[in-house]
Scaffold this active site. Structure first.
Site, PDB file in Angstrom:
ATOM      1  N   SER A   1       0.493  -1.057   0.032  1.00 42.23           N
ATOM      2  CA  SER A   1       0.019  -0.096  -0.185  1.00 42.23           C
ATOM      3  C   SER A   1       0.872   1.331  -0.351  1.00 42.23           C
ATOM      4  O   SER A   1       0.412   2.296   0.244  1.00 42.23           O
ATOM      5  CB  SER A   1      -0.824  -0.397   1.411  1.00 42.23           C
ATOM      6  OG  SER A   1       0.064  -0.039   2.364  1.00 42.23           O
TER       7      SER A   1
ATOM      8  N   GLY B   1      -9.315   7.503   2.350  1.00 44.79           N
ATOM      9  CA  GLY B   1      -9.103   8.143   2.883  1.00 44.79           C
ATOM     10  C   GLY B   1     -10.224   9.955   2.068  1.00 44.79           C
ATOM     11  O   GLY B   1     -10.310  11.342   2.674  1.00 44.79           O
TER      12      GLY B   1
ATOM     13  N   ARG C   1      -8.650   8.586  -9.098  1.00 44.05           N
ATOM     14  CA  ARG C   1      -9.401   9.319  -7.246  1.00 44.05           C
ATOM     15  C   ARG C   1      -7.627   9.445  -6.609  1.00 44.05           C
ATOM     16  O   ARG C   1      -6.540   9.419  -7.143  1.00 44.05           O
ATOM     17  CB  ARG C   1      -9.547   7.421  -6.719  1.00 44.05           C
ATOM     18  CG  ARG C   1     -10.125   7.818  -5.536  1.00 44.05           C
ATOM     19  CD  ARG C   1      -8.915   7.205  -3.958  1.00 44.05           C
ATOM     20  NE  ARG C   1      -9.298   7.468  -3.170  1.00 44.05           N
ATOM     21  CZ  ARG C   1      -8.964   7.682  -2.215  1.00 44.05           C
ATOM     22  NH1 ARG C   1      -6.890   7.416  -2.188  1.00 44.05           N
ATOM     23  NH2 ARG C   1      -9.182   7.377  -0.839  1.00 44.05           N
ATOM     24  N   VAL C   2      -7.827  10.633  -6.412  1.00 41.97           N
ATOM     25  CA  VAL C   2      -6.536  10.862  -5.221  1.00 41.97           C
ATOM     26  C   VAL C   2      -6.689  10.930  -3.846  1.00 41.97           C
ATOM     27  O   VAL C   2      -8.413  10.984  -3.379  1.00 41.97           O
ATOM     28  CB  VAL C   2      -6.329  12.245  -5.458  1.00 41.97           C
ATOM     29  CG1 VAL C   2      -5.390  12.772  -4.386  1.00 41.97           C
ATOM     30  CG2 VAL C   2      -5.598  12.694  -6.825  1.00 41.97           C
ATOM     31  N   GLY C   3      -6.520  10.472  -3.025  1.00 41.67           N
ATOM     32  CA  GLY C   3      -7.093  10.547  -1.533  1.00 41.67           C
ATOM     33  C   GLY C   3      -6.568  12.043  -0.546  1.00 41.67           C
ATOM     34  O   GLY C   3      -6.078  12.219  -1.093  1.00 41.67           O
ATOM     35  N   ASP C   4      -6.450  11.253   0.918  1.00 34.63           N
ATOM     36  CA  ASP C   4      -6.235  12.435   1.514  1.00 34.63           C
ATOM     37  C   ASP C   4      -4.524  12.692   1.676  1.00 34.63           C
ATOM     38  O   ASP C   4      -4.362  13.440   1.804  1.00 34.63           O
ATOM     39  CB  ASP C   4      -6.877  11.568   2.967  1.00 34.63           C
ATOM     40  CG  ASP C   4      -6.357  10.772   3.850  1.00 34.63           C
ATOM     41  OD1 ASP C   4      -5.853   9.678   3.054  1.00 34.63           O
ATOM     42  OD2 ASP C   4      -5.783  11.083   4.716  1.00 34.63           O
TER      43      ASP C   4
ATOM     44  N   THR D   1      -0.749   3.810   4.605  1.00 28.87           N
ATOM     45  CA  THR D   1       0.058   4.325   4.672  1.00 28.87           C
ATOM     46  C   THR D   1       1.056   5.362   5.753  1.00 28.87           C
ATOM     47  O   THR D   1       0.656   4.652   6.657  1.00 28.87           O
ATOM     48  CB  THR D   1      -0.898   5.704   4.551  1.00 28.87           C
ATOM     49  OG1 THR D   1      -1.910   6.196   3.524  1.00 28.87           O
ATOM     50  CG2 THR D   1      -0.197   7.364   4.273  1.00 28.87           C
TER      51      THR D   1
END
Ligand code: ASP
Length: 327
Positions: free
Chosen positions: A84, A242, A216-219, A188
């Site tokens: 990940s 996220g 897609r973009v996470g936090d 993460t």
């Protein structure tokens, strides 16, 4: 393979955490302060320990705080067993690994970030270069990749897992000291450092949620969500889903709670409670986990994921801790 969404949610559900339990946990003992002697390094998950140790080594050798953040995170990004973080991460729904990372430096309130970055071995280095070499804060997608290539960062031709495995055989990871894959080996890396002189820096790197929609973009690369550093107060970082972090600017909120005097662990808990109050999902399905440290050398964590653990390293010791009451 990295944890699937079903495993992810199932694991959180197994923790069966209620809002009442979150409130009650405020009575749990707080971790002791680092005492201010030497640096304090705090990161997410047990795999963060190898990164912390590498960061400490850099500092001991006279490296800068940013070198310590970057090289520390390299260890996790290079770990082929970690599914990940880094190029061995789980691909998106199109079968492509897209990486997110950011870095923040307290003095001057500097920051750099990359998102949906493909084929670059160390996204944290790309984020640092954005911060140091451009007038921008964030680059995404192909633009971020072209920038990283221009900067001479190590790249992987193609994005398939097979290409990565072949490439990795020729480029062994710099640190072999990483734990074997297991239930804790995911998610993460957010790594925070309070330097011996009180300077604060942090970084964050992830391949994000497995099977995410392309783009897609996470936090994690979003400043104030996956990471936030304020040199007057402290720093916070996140791991988990996220979408349940970035809608609340959670890391920023933790730092602001610390600014009001809250202990880092309490600030993490309060933010989870705040999010749990606003979010329509049951708290045990939020899958949000935080680490934080403050300028005084205090640190802590809180999470809704069952078994959320974090790594803490000082000159005196390096260890993996459980967040009491929530995991
Ligand atoms: N926060 C990351 C993301 O949503 C993933 C994780 O930490 O598990 O992209």
């Amino acid at each position: 393979m990295s944890m699937s969404r079903r495993q992810f949610v199932g694991r959180a559900a197994a923790g069966v955490i209620t809002t009442a339990a979150l409130s009650a946990s405020a009575a749990d003992p707080l971790p002791p302060s680092s005492g201010g002697a030497g640096p304090l390094i705090v990161s997410t998950w047990p795999f963060g320990k190898a990164s912390n140790d590498a960061a400490l080594k850099i500092l001991r050798a006279g490296g800068s705080l940013l070198d310590a953040v970057e090289r520390g995170i390299w260890v996790t990004e290079s770990d082929v067993t970690n599914q990940s973080v880094g190029l061995a991460g789980t691909p998106n729904a199109a079968g492509v690994v897209q990486l997110d990372a950011c870095i923040m430096y307290g003095p001057g309130h500097k920051a750099g970030s990359v998102a949906a970055l493909e084929g670059i071995r160390h996204p944290i280095s790309a984020a640092r270069r954005v911060m140091e070499k451009t007038k921008h804060v964030m680059l995404v997608g192909e633009g971020a990749r072209m920038f990283a290539l221009e900067q001479g960062l190590e790249s992987l031709p193609g994005n398939s897992r097979e290409a990565y495995d072949n490439w990795m055989k020729k480029h062994p990871a710099p640190a072999a000291n990483v734990p074997p894959p297991g239930p804790d080996n995911h998610d993460t890396i957010a790594l925070l450092i309070l330097g011996a002189d009180g300077t604060i820096a942090g970084g964050c790197s992830t391949s994000g949620m497995g099977n995410k929609l392309p783009g897609r973009v996470g936090d994690s690369p979003i400043l104030g969500s996956g990471l936030y550093v304020d040199n007057e107060v402290g720093a916070a970082g996140a791991t988990g889903v996220g979408e349940n972090v970035m809608r609340y600017c959670a890391s920023f909120m933790i730092v602001e709670f610390m600014r009001q005097g809250m202990h880092p662990q309490e600030a993490c808990r309060q933010v989870i409670q705040r999010i749990a109050k606003m979010d329509p999902k049951p708290v045990d399905q939020l899958s949000i986990n935080f680490v934080a440290l403050d300028k005084k050398g205090r640190f802590g964590a809180a999470g809704t994921d069952h078994g959320f653990k974090y790594s803490v390293t000082t000159e005196a010791k390096s260890e993996v801790l459980s967040n009491p009451g929530l995991g």
